[in-house]
Design a protein around this motif. Sequence first.
Motif: not given
Length: 212
Positions: A44-65
């Motif tokens: 978020v600080h360095f505005m790494w959009h690819r990292m944020l996208t991958v992290w968000s998808l992983f968090t949503l899926a793994t968080g649900h599990v």
Amino acid sequence: VLAVVAFALVGLQTVIVRWRQRSEGTYIAASLAGLWVIPAALAVHFMWHRMLTVWSLFTLATGHVMFVATRAELAPTTPRLVYGWFNQLTRGCFLLVSGGYALVLAEIFDLGALLGLRGSLSEVGAQCLFYGLYLGVLGRDCASVCADTMAARMAFVSRGDDEEDRRVLPDTACCLCGGRLEGEATAVVAGPGNERGMLPGDERFGADEEAD
């Protein structure tokens, strides 16, 4: 300066080791939280959009599990869901790491120049290595938390005199799956001449299992 850095590293390592020995549960929770949150904060600080996208998808899926795996009452399909997700995640991370390593090697041997991709192979390979290793380690820790929680939920566990966990089931429960026994299979206590605690001619283990 080097002495201060060396002392700090040794001291910090000693504190971490003692922390894990004294309270492994809090150590795992803190390390998992740091591994999950700190990279996202940097992205978020360095505005790494690819990292944020991958992290968000992983968090949503793994968080649900993880949410499903940590419920007080587990659904019959929960173990299959948890195993299936983390199994596929591990396979995907392995492919990412293997592919990234191959791309880095191709760049080292100057195969990118032959394809007109000089410098691009190493960049893509490094990203594949990072995401594969990061998601693999994070997924492993999450899988460990889910497995421990489900094991505690699915078994009646008490602590014996020897301080080891023991599984304690009522007489009406199957000792293999914990399911309720029905009919003539309920509560057969072992005794002289019946050390295994089975009914004569009964080859059923309990709830839904069958003997081999």
